[in-house]
Scaffold this motif. Structure first.
Motif, PDB file in Angstrom:
ATOM      1  N   UNK A   1      23.292  -7.938  -3.787  1.00  0.00           N
ATOM      2  CA  UNK A   1      21.836  -8.272  -3.598  1.00  0.00           C
ATOM      3  C   UNK A   1      21.003  -8.124  -4.805  1.00  0.00           C
ATOM      4  N   UNK A   2      20.456  -9.071  -5.206  1.00  0.00           N
ATOM      5  CA  UNK A   2      19.756  -9.144  -6.458  1.00  0.00           C
ATOM      6  C   UNK A   2      18.154  -8.618  -5.909  1.00  0.00           C
ATOM      7  N   UNK A   3      17.424  -7.622  -6.352  1.00  0.00           N
ATOM      8  CA  UNK A   3      16.281  -7.204  -5.973  1.00  0.00           C
ATOM      9  C   UNK A   3      15.128  -8.174  -5.954  1.00  0.00           C
ATOM     10  N   UNK A   4      14.960  -8.826  -7.367  1.00  0.00           N
ATOM     11  CA  UNK A   4      14.082  -9.740  -7.636  1.00  0.00           C
ATOM     12  C   UNK A   4      14.095 -10.922  -6.740  1.00  0.00           C
ATOM     13  N   UNK A   5      15.316 -11.425  -6.573  1.00  0.00           N
ATOM     14  CA  UNK A   5      15.687 -12.651  -5.682  1.00  0.00           C
ATOM     15  C   UNK A   5      15.229 -12.250  -4.195  1.00  0.00           C
ATOM     16  N   UNK A   6      15.541 -11.166  -3.796  1.00  0.00           N
ATOM     17  CA  UNK A   6      15.180 -10.839  -2.384  1.00  0.00           C
ATOM     18  C   UNK A   6      13.542 -10.718  -2.120  1.00  0.00           C
ATOM     19  N   UNK A   7      12.882 -10.066  -3.197  1.00  0.00           N
ATOM     20  CA  UNK A   7      11.509 -10.002  -3.050  1.00  0.00           C
ATOM     21  C   UNK A   7      10.930 -11.414  -2.990  1.00  0.00           C
ATOM     22  N   UNK A   8      11.426 -12.234  -4.051  1.00  0.00           N
ATOM     23  CA  UNK A   8      11.047 -13.552  -4.417  1.00  0.00           C
ATOM     24  C   UNK A   8      11.210 -14.501  -3.041  1.00  0.00           C
ATOM     25  N   UNK A   9      12.172 -14.079  -2.489  1.00  0.00           N
ATOM     26  CA  UNK A   9      12.465 -14.907  -1.202  1.00  0.00           C
ATOM     27  C   UNK A   9      11.716 -14.533   0.164  1.00  0.00           C
ATOM     28  N   UNK A  10      11.057 -13.353  -0.146  1.00  0.00           N
ATOM     29  CA  UNK A  10      10.155 -12.845   1.088  1.00  0.00           C
ATOM     30  C   UNK A  10      10.463 -11.259   1.706  1.00  0.00           C
ATOM     31  N   UNK A  11      11.524 -10.902   1.004  1.00  0.00           N
ATOM     32  CA  UNK A  11      11.853  -9.512   1.541  1.00  0.00           C
ATOM     33  C   UNK A  11      10.878  -8.416   0.622  1.00  0.00           C
ATOM     34  N   UNK A  12       9.881  -7.809   1.388  1.00  0.00           N
ATOM     35  CA  UNK A  12       8.932  -7.051   0.672  1.00  0.00           C
ATOM     36  C   UNK A  12       9.445  -5.557   0.516  1.00  0.00           C
TER      37      UNK A  12
ATOM     38  N   UNK B   1       8.086   0.310   4.757  1.00  0.00           N
ATOM     39  CA  UNK B   1       8.409  -0.408   5.723  1.00  0.00           C
ATOM     40  C   UNK B   1       9.043  -1.662   5.524  1.00  0.00           C
ATOM     41  N   UNK B   2       8.877  -2.302   4.243  1.00  0.00           N
ATOM     42  CA  UNK B   2       9.543  -3.558   3.946  1.00  0.00           C
ATOM     43  C   UNK B   2      10.745  -3.248   3.509  1.00  0.00           C
ATOM     44  N   UNK B   3      11.050  -2.184   2.983  1.00  0.00           N
ATOM     45  CA  UNK B   3      12.323  -1.922   2.245  1.00  0.00           C
ATOM     46  C   UNK B   3      13.331  -1.513   3.645  1.00  0.00           C
ATOM     47  N   UNK B   4      12.815  -0.806   4.611  1.00  0.00           N
ATOM     48  CA  UNK B   4      13.671  -0.330   5.886  1.00  0.00           C
ATOM     49  C   UNK B   4      13.909  -1.894   6.689  1.00  0.00           C
ATOM     50  N   UNK B   5      12.958  -2.766   6.554  1.00  0.00           N
ATOM     51  CA  UNK B   5      12.985  -4.117   7.464  1.00  0.00           C
ATOM     52  C   UNK B   5      13.934  -4.786   6.615  1.00  0.00           C
ATOM     53  N   UNK B   6      13.994  -4.904   5.364  1.00  0.00           N
ATOM     54  CA  UNK B   6      14.873  -5.662   4.680  1.00  0.00           C
ATOM     55  C   UNK B   6      16.356  -5.329   4.870  1.00  0.00           C
ATOM     56  N   UNK B   7      16.648  -4.021   4.663  1.00  0.00           N
ATOM     57  CA  UNK B   7      18.151  -3.544   4.782  1.00  0.00           C
ATOM     58  C   UNK B   7      18.377  -3.616   6.198  1.00  0.00           C
ATOM     59  N   UNK B   8      17.612  -3.346   7.242  1.00  0.00           N
ATOM     60  CA  UNK B   8      18.161  -3.545   8.790  1.00  0.00           C
ATOM     61  C   UNK B   8      18.348  -5.002   8.885  1.00  0.00           C
ATOM     62  N   UNK B   9      17.608  -5.858   8.249  1.00  0.00           N
ATOM     63  CA  UNK B   9      18.081  -7.274   8.455  1.00  0.00           C
ATOM     64  C   UNK B   9      19.583  -7.578   7.649  1.00  0.00           C
TER      65      UNK B   9
ATOM     66  N   UNK C   1      12.928  -5.899 -11.471  1.00  0.00           N
ATOM     67  CA  UNK C   1      11.713  -6.256 -11.017  1.00  0.00           C
ATOM     68  C   UNK C   1      11.785  -7.556 -11.109  1.00  0.00           C
ATOM     69  N   UNK C   2      10.209  -7.802 -10.566  1.00  0.00           N
ATOM     70  CA  UNK C   2       9.891  -9.385 -10.472  1.00  0.00           C
ATOM     71  C   UNK C   2       8.524  -9.622 -11.125  1.00  0.00           C
ATOM     72  N   UNK C   3       8.503 -10.805 -12.136  1.00  0.00           N
ATOM     73  CA  UNK C   3       7.290 -11.258 -12.633  1.00  0.00           C
ATOM     74  C   UNK C   3       6.240 -11.598 -11.612  1.00  0.00           C
ATOM     75  N   UNK C   4       6.834 -12.205 -10.513  1.00  0.00           N
ATOM     76  CA  UNK C   4       5.908 -12.816  -9.407  1.00  0.00           C
ATOM     77  C   UNK C   4       5.804 -12.095  -8.090  1.00  0.00           C
ATOM     78  N   UNK C   5       4.979 -12.615  -7.420  1.00  0.00           N
ATOM     79  CA  UNK C   5       4.894 -11.761  -5.951  1.00  0.00           C
ATOM     80  C   UNK C   5       5.913 -12.184  -4.939  1.00  0.00           C
ATOM     81  N   UNK C   6       5.650 -11.239  -3.789  1.00  0.00           N
ATOM     82  CA  UNK C   6       6.689 -11.312  -2.664  1.00  0.00           C
ATOM     83  C   UNK C   6       6.649 -12.795  -2.194  1.00  0.00           C
ATOM     84  N   UNK C   7       7.751 -13.288  -1.814  1.00  0.00           N
ATOM     85  CA  UNK C   7       7.607 -14.658  -1.242  1.00  0.00           C
ATOM     86  C   UNK C   7       7.406 -15.973  -1.918  1.00  0.00           C
ATOM     87  N   UNK C   8       7.374 -15.537  -3.336  1.00  0.00           N
ATOM     88  CA  UNK C   8       6.975 -16.786  -4.319  1.00  0.00           C
ATOM     89  C   UNK C   8       7.923 -18.031  -4.451  1.00  0.00           C
TER      90      UNK C   8
END
Length: 284
Positions: A178-189, A194-202, A219-226
């Protein structure tokens, strides 16, 4: 125990990778075993292989904490038969290099449909490509890396990765990074509790923690879901420091390589030290 490191240079030979990792205080490391921007590379020399193994033993790096990454050119889901075959041949070569070096994992991006075939057909092609490589090799696990969802790249949802795994015959030789920047950019907050728990639950629901084999902690230069893959230094991006505090306290990430791919390698030692400072003591 946490095993934190970085994707280190192999300039002048793969045997230098463990030396470069030790210089920054890494307990794990990632590397390329060949030029990632070419389809073919010279074979590994026996002397270089022996030096790599000796340096790993001397510096205390075991194969389960070393994460080789394959070529960026490989597309295991290519809709073009010629490029698919080329990708499969290069992927097999990557596996055989890992076998030579005594490594037990190969990290790779799943593939892209290039808007020429549908998502499920591409995912099935990726799984078929993995099966072909596993059938011709031994001892090396195929470790799928999630993507940011740029362009036509697949593997940006845990469900897509779960689909690939479901079609892989030998489940003992498939895993996930799991790449954390990729996950965040893909929409996992991942930035919020709450977002951390939801992502790992999924992740656990769609894939299962038994398949978590490694992480890229960026870390990510861009925002969540970008849907934009732009890594940032730890705590300096849109994910922020709090996520890394949660991650370092999470025992589900013990005993796997946690690899920095942050953009300023001069900060790697400092980032590694800071991350280790966040790990709770055994008494806590």
């Amino acid at each position: 125990m946490k095993y934190i490191g970085a994707h280190v240079s192999v300039e002048s030979g793969v045997s230098n990778a463990p030396l470069n990792a030790a210089k920054i205080g890494a307990k794990a490391f990632a590397l390329f075993t060949r030029n990632p921007s070419r389809w073919t590379s010279p074979a590994l020399k026996d002397k270089e292989v022996a030096a790599f193994k000796a340096n790993c033993i001397e510096l205390g790096y075991s194969p389960e904490h070393i994460l080789p990454h394959d070529s960026y050119l490989i597309n295991l889901g290519s809709p073009d038969p010629e490029k698919l075959q080329k990708s499969r041949e290069a992927f097999l070569d990557e596996f055989r290099r890992c076998e030579q070096l005594g490594l037990t994992m190969l990290n790779f991006h799943p593939g892209s449909h290039l808007k020429l075939i549908d998502t499920e057909a591409c995912l099935d092609l990726i799984a078929e490509s993995i099966n072909l490589a596993l059938e011709q090799t031994a001892g090396v696990k195929a470790v799928i890396e999630n993507t940011a969802g740029q362009g036509s790249n697949l593997g940006f949802t845990f469900a897509q990765i779960g689909h690939i795994i479901s079609k892989v015959t030998d489940k003992s030789r498939i895993g996930v990074c799991v790449d954390t920047c990729h996950a965040f950019a893909a929409g996992y907050n991942l930035a919020t509790p709450d977002g951390y728990k939801a992502a790992w639950d999924e992740f656990d629901r769609e894939i299962g923690f038994e398949y978590l084999s490694a992480m890229h902690i960026n870390d990510s230069k861009k925002g969540v879901g970008c849907k934009v893959d732009r890594h940032e230094c730890i705590g300096k991006g849109a994910i922020g420091e709090n996520f890394f505090k949660m991650l370092m306290a999470d025992k589900r990430m013990d005993n796997i390589p946690l690899i920095l791919e942050t953009p300023d390698m001069d900060l790697w030692q400092q980032e590694i030290e800071w991350l280790y400072s966040l790990v709770p003591s055994e008494a806590e």
